[in-house]
Design an enzyme around this catalytic site. Structure first.
Site, mmCIF file in Angstrom:
data_model
loop_
_atom_site.group_PDB
_atom_site.id
_atom_site.type_symbol
_atom_site.label_atom_id
_atom_site.label_comp_id
_atom_site.label_asym_id
_atom_site.label_seq_id
_atom_site.Cartn_x
_atom_site.Cartn_y
_atom_site.Cartn_z
ATOM 1 N N GLU A 81 47.139 -101.247 -78.345
ATOM 2 C CA GLU A 81 48.217 -101.779 -77.243
ATOM 3 C C GLU A 81 49.301 -103.141 -78.444
ATOM 4 O OE1 GLU A 81 47.240 -105.704 -75.363
ATOM 5 O OE2 GLU A 81 48.830 -106.632 -75.152
ATOM 6 N N CYS A 122 32.760 -127.971 -80.985
ATOM 7 C CA CYS A 122 34.019 -127.777 -81.983
ATOM 8 C C CYS A 122 34.483 -129.808 -82.199
ATOM 9 C CB CYS A 122 34.464 -126.406 -82.026
ATOM 10 S SG CYS A 122 34.427 -126.622 -84.183
ATOM 11 N N HIS A 132 31.369 -122.207 -80.647
ATOM 12 C CA HIS A 132 32.632 -122.200 -79.851
ATOM 13 C C HIS A 132 31.947 -120.633 -78.488
ATOM 14 C CE1 HIS A 132 35.764 -123.695 -81.073
ATOM 15 N NE2 HIS A 132 35.536 -123.621 -82.512
ATOM 16 N N GLU A 145 32.978 -121.078 -75.813
ATOM 17 C CA GLU A 145 33.895 -120.385 -74.734
ATOM 18 C C GLU A 145 33.727 -118.855 -74.880
ATOM 19 O OE1 GLU A 145 34.117 -122.453 -77.173
ATOM 20 O OE2 GLU A 145 36.245 -122.125 -77.572
HETATM 21 N N1 GLN Z 1 38.664 -129.461 -87.443
HETATM 22 C C1 GLN Z 1 37.540 -129.079 -86.704
HETATM 23 C C2 GLN Z 1 36.522 -127.698 -88.594
HETATM 24 O O1 GLN Z 1 37.268 -127.681 -88.848
HETATM 25 C C3 GLN Z 1 37.191 -128.663 -85.516
HETATM 26 C C4 GLN Z 1 37.464 -126.842 -85.739
HETATM 27 C C5 GLN Z 1 37.492 -126.411 -84.045
HETATM 28 O O2 GLN Z 1 36.685 -127.500 -83.116
HETATM 29 N N2 GLN Z 1 37.682 -124.961 -84.273
HETATM 30 O O3 GLN Z 1 35.434 -128.471 -88.233
#
Ligand code: GLN
Length: 533
Positions: A140, A382, A509, A511
């Protein structure tokens, strides 16, 4: 031999090139082909990792730790394509490679130019996914035909097509056929002009996919075919879908785009069976059985794309639980300014997503306290986990000054601190703890239960700060248990509150790994808990 499909866009941005490309990949995979995908982005940042979500939407992270465009999320969600560092190239990355080589003397005294050196580097990027294990690569091209920035990319794919031949490569152009209310008519002229721009630079689209609000009539198909120089059967309508983006592949399959692509590429048709997908979409359409309200308390709330994968993952869990997810998007600063917690009082579950910087932190802490004290199911991701730890240290342990050193370097109780490996990092690009890392789970916890009692999992990361181990004992002692760590036990990956129906937070994460046919376990059980509330 790997065949190539190039997807360009015209008239306006935000037509959904990523969703269209991902839908085609999904169909080709369901016909038994092995498909790889990539996105070429014309901006100069080496990757989107340094960009604000307001500029670019969420940064999607791959298993191998690439910080990429959010369209790669569509590729993985729709088509189950595994993306990697080779799936996203920007102008910045291409130039950076060329300039590094020039400094090393790699061009042997030659004058380094856009053509051929930059275009050759782009062609190399396109070919980088070629392999005996890959039948088709879909590439893409970001931006819109006519942009100055995309020119080198368009020239490179023109050359690539020329070299590979029409049986092995194919151009798809996604365009807009607007309905003009005052005239009561749909207009094909913008598409004609957009295809004209491509023709000027030597690209003749094989397939035209037309985004429309209203159904196109035979005269529109005929006109577009004639003036855009495309066979009429290769003019495809992609009308706005009613219920879910996951209807797009079904609509494209109805018009047999996948079959037309395979014919053009001289690949055998093979059978298409998308029953699993159709059943999933039917579940979305018929899932009005229950509604569950989830408050997402974040700092980039005004831009939907900033939390794209979070919203998608919530929807996937909703599909699996036959419930419609009603997302309350709460700006953390507004919650902070409000007197009570009225804004989130209707929520069946509260989610605090990831983020950077101190704006909105008090609002997030307020939401977490509310979830903790009122037995509202909570998922922290996170920064959301880091905030859960700070909130607990402040309000349960009574350490008023507890903080992350990201927000207060001199905190008396730095319960979240910069990771050791990050201490001397000065370069901001691609230097966080990125990508998939293993996590060991403690048995008999809500966390482990979500993962079907697995003891080892792997999840994707993007962070610089971590739970400060000096506070482990004190925090666990009061009931916020560490339920997931790196296999050596040193890095806290998950915490969970005892005596609460479902309060789980993770440093990674989840998600990014949720799929419509396979919701992420944590989102799934979070929604289950919210439904029970
Ligand atoms: N700011 C935080 C860190 O660097 C959390 C990072 C995030 O939520 N992706 O650890």
């Amino acid at each position: 031999m790997t065949k190539h499909i190039f997807v360009t866009g015209g008239v306006v941005s935000s037509l959904g090139k990523g969703i269209t490309a991902a839908s085609l990949a999904m169909l080709l995979k369901h016909r038994g082909y092995r498909v790889a995908m990539q996105k070429l982005d014309p901006y100069i940042n080496v990757d989107p990792g340094t960009m604000s979500p307001y500029q670019h939407g969420e940064v999607y992270v791959t298993d191998d730790g690439a910080e990429t465009d959010l369209d790669l999320g569509h590729y993985e969600r729709f088509a189950g394509v595994v993306c990697s560092q080779a799936s996203n190239y920007t102008t910045g990355r291409i130039y950076s490679n060329v300039i590094t080589r020039e400094r090393e003397g790699g061009y042997l005294g030659g004058t380094v130019q856009v053509i051929p050196h930059i275009t050759d580097e782009i062609k190399k990027a396109v070919a980088s996914l070629d392999s005996p294990d890959n039948d088709i690569t879909i590439t893409e091209i970001g931006g819109t035909a006519g942009d100055i920035e995309s020119l080198p990319f368009l020239e490179a794919i023109r050359q690539f097509y020329h070299g590979a031949g029409a049986n092995n490569s194919l151009f798809i152009h996604l365009t807009l056929v607007p309905y003009i209310k005052a005239a009561g008519e749909m207009k094909t002229k913008p598409s004609q002009q957009s295809v004209g721009i491509l023709r000027n630079i030597g690209i003749v689209p094989d397939i035209l996919i037309c985004r429309t609000e209203k159904p196109m009539q035979d005269e529109h198909f005929a006109k577009l075919a004639l003036f855009c120089n495309v066979n009429k059967e290769f003019v495809i309508e992609e009308r706005d879908v009613e219920n879910s983006i996951y209807e797009v592949p079904i609509e494209l399959a109805r018009q047999e785009v996948d079959l037309k692509i395979l014919n053009q590429l001289h690949l055998e048709p093979r059978e298409l069976d998308i029953t699993d997908w159709e059943n999933m979409v039917a579940r979305i359409i018929n899932h009005e059985k229950s509604v569950v309200t989830i408050a997402v308390v974040g700092k980039y709330i005004s831009l939907r794309d900033a939390y794209k994968s979070i919203y998608e993952a919530l929807d996937h869990a909703g599909i699996n639980n036959d419930s419609k997810i009603n997302i309350l998007m709460i700006e953390a600063e507004e919650l902070e300014a409000a007197e009570g917690c009225e804004l989130i009082s209707k929520a069946d579950g509260i989610l605090v997503p990831g983020g950077f910087g101190d704006r909105g932190i008090p609002g997030k802490l307020k939401a977490i306290k509310y979830a903790r004290e009122n037995n509202i199911p909570f998922l922290g991701i996170c920064l959301g986990m880091q905030c859960a730890v700070i909130e607990f240290a402040r309000n349960v342990l009574g350490c008023e000054d507890a903080n992350s050193t990201e927000f207060d370097e001199n905190s008396a109780y730095p319960v979240i601190d910069l990771m050791h490996s990050q201490k001397n990092v000065t370069n901001k690009g691609g230097t966080m703890r990125l990508g998939a890392y293993p996590c060991a789970l403690s048995p008999d916890t809500n966390a482990a239960e979500a993962y079907d009692n697995a003891s080892d999992i792997s999840e994707r990361h993007r962070h610089r700060f971590e739970f400060n181990n000096d506070y482990r004992e004190a925090i666990e002692g009061k009931g916020l248990k560490i339920v997931g760590t790196s296999p050596d036990g040193k890095l806290v990956e998950m915490v969970e509150l005892t005596g609460h129906p479902w309060f789980v937070a993770c440093q990674f994460h989840p998600e990014f790994k949720s799929r419509p046919l396979k919701p992420h376990p944590l989102f799934n059980n979070f929604i289950k808990a919210a439904l029970k509330k």
